[in-house]
Scaffold this active site. Sequence first.
Site, PDB file in Angstrom:
ATOM      1  N   TYR A 144       0.774  -1.237  -0.402  1.00 53.49           N
ATOM      2  CA  TYR A 144       0.297   0.007   0.319  1.00 53.49           C
ATOM      3  C   TYR A 144       1.023   1.293  -0.005  1.00 53.49           C
ATOM      4  O   TYR A 144       1.831   1.544   0.632  1.00 53.49           O
ATOM      5  CB  TYR A 144      -0.633   0.239   1.340  1.00 53.49           C
ATOM      6  CG  TYR A 144      -1.910   1.251   1.838  1.00 53.49           C
ATOM      7  CD1 TYR A 144      -3.023   1.642   0.517  1.00 53.49           C
ATOM      8  CD2 TYR A 144      -1.704   2.379   2.357  1.00 53.49           C
ATOM      9  CE1 TYR A 144      -4.068   2.418   0.312  1.00 53.49           C
ATOM     10  CE2 TYR A 144      -2.129   3.065   2.516  1.00 53.49           C
ATOM     11  CZ  TYR A 144      -3.508   3.858   1.493  1.00 53.49           C
ATOM     12  OH  TYR A 144      -4.333   4.292   1.769  1.00 53.49           O
ATOM     13  N   ASP A 239       9.182   2.707  -0.183  1.00 51.40           N
ATOM     14  CA  ASP A 239       8.195   3.365   1.111  1.00 51.40           C
ATOM     15  C   ASP A 239       8.926   2.848   1.947  1.00 51.40           C
ATOM     16  O   ASP A 239       7.915   2.104   2.964  1.00 51.40           O
ATOM     17  CB  ASP A 239       6.463   2.995   0.042  1.00 51.40           C
ATOM     18  CG  ASP A 239       6.023   3.965   0.732  1.00 51.40           C
ATOM     19  OD1 ASP A 239       5.675   4.749   1.820  1.00 51.40           O
ATOM     20  OD2 ASP A 239       4.701   3.414   0.456  1.00 51.40           O
ATOM     21  N   LYS A 267       3.507   9.076   8.513  1.00 51.16           N
ATOM     22  CA  LYS A 267       3.503   8.439  10.283  1.00 51.16           C
ATOM     23  C   LYS A 267       4.563   8.708  11.261  1.00 51.16           C
ATOM     24  O   LYS A 267       4.403  10.147  11.984  1.00 51.16           O
ATOM     25  CB  LYS A 267       2.910   6.481  10.176  1.00 51.16           C
ATOM     26  CG  LYS A 267       2.476   6.039   8.915  1.00 51.16           C
ATOM     27  CD  LYS A 267       1.580   4.690   8.899  1.00 51.16           C
ATOM     28  CE  LYS A 267       1.595   4.911   8.844  1.00 51.16           C
ATOM     29  NZ  LYS A 267       1.053   3.957   7.371  1.00 51.16           N
TER      30      LYS A 267
END
Length: 430
Positions: A144, A239, A267
Amino acid sequence: MDTSKSSKLFAEAQKHLPGGVNSPVRAFKSVGRDPLYIKRAKGAHIFDVDGNEFVDYIGSWGPMILGHAHERVVEAIRETAIHGTSFGASCEKEIDLAKLIKKFVPSVEIVRMVNSGTEATMSAMRLARGFTGKNKIIKFEGCYHGHGDSFLIKAGSGVATLGLPDSPGVTQSTANDTLNARYNDIESVCRLIRQNIGEIAAVFIEPVGGNMGCVAADKEFLQKLRDICTSEKILLVFDEVMTGFRLAKGGAQEIYSITPDLTTFGKIIGGGLPVGAYGGRGDIMRMIAPSGAVYQAGTLSGNPLAMTAGFETLSIIEETPNFYARLEEKSAYLADGISDAARKLNLNYNLNRVGSMLTLFFTDQSVVDFDTAKLSDTKKFADYFNQMLESGIYLPPSQFEAWFVSIAHTKSDLDKTINATYEALQSSLS
Ligand SMILES: *Cc1c(COP(=O)(O)O)cnc(C)c1O
């Protein structure tokens, strides 16, 4: 457990928000219950509006590596807020945070702050296309990279949880430029490159998968990926929105000793406030406006509150002796305890763990990619999830998400989790 106040709020929310929520996985749909409304959180514990207390392994989906409401982070945010929450102008903290990121992640020579992981990956993709003059990207099934159109092709996470295929609203021409390879399968990458000679701008990968549940990349696979990208003039983009500052100061690229061309963050980098960033090789990053022609902007980017929360969080990590060794110790203790509990009951479930990310897969097959992750018995997972919640343990409400251990989890939190797991698994046998 009484959750009537949460259920009442959820009924009200459904009149105003799509599905009652602002992000799909929060809806608890796949575990067949109403979501909880959280009132407050402290350390490794969260408290809902009905007064229930839980040991939290979601940690806001990764950011809360120090635990919730860390005093120093809260104080720094308060101190900053008093002097204004946004200027739409430069502030000193964005330099401080950029310097700290570069110190932690040596492959980053220049970094641009954005407001989410999604923005970071979308911007890195535009940059990769601008830099290489090529259009297509390769990603991996089950990875994702946020909800940008180009990435919503066989994406993991919420899309996997809800069993949605490619999202409506993503045009065919966008989908055509996204090629999907199999995680940990270098031949699947080589095949796509051969079929699209000279057309691939970048390979995007989660260097440790966290959005199909926790799935480690094979070191040799990542090394070969690096080599092929270099020889084919394709940019390798890690990522690290989830793995950055979680697996080590320098993220997954540090533990694998592999240097990507670009890295995306999110995050933890925002310490609980909305921040993302992308950075990497100076020659590539200098193509971003205003030093270069690839346009990317943001009204709230580099916002003083967000920069402060991120800077304070990373500073605390840096100043805490043996931070990652201690986190590793806690995570290993938890994972071993859970594996032992399953084994005692003759359940051969697979527990995958890399550092403080872990997933208990309800399958006896080893999970190395999205196809093997999908062998899990999601009904059994849902029962386990619900039992754990009743026992005061708040897990991600999906088989295809990682649990996050924070530095604030105590031995008694971990023991409670292990014991609850034994009981939940045991009752699943009767
Ligand atoms: C969470 C996540 C994103 C998206 O970040 P948002 O801040 O939710 O937009 C992108 N990539 C990875 C690997 C993630 O885990």
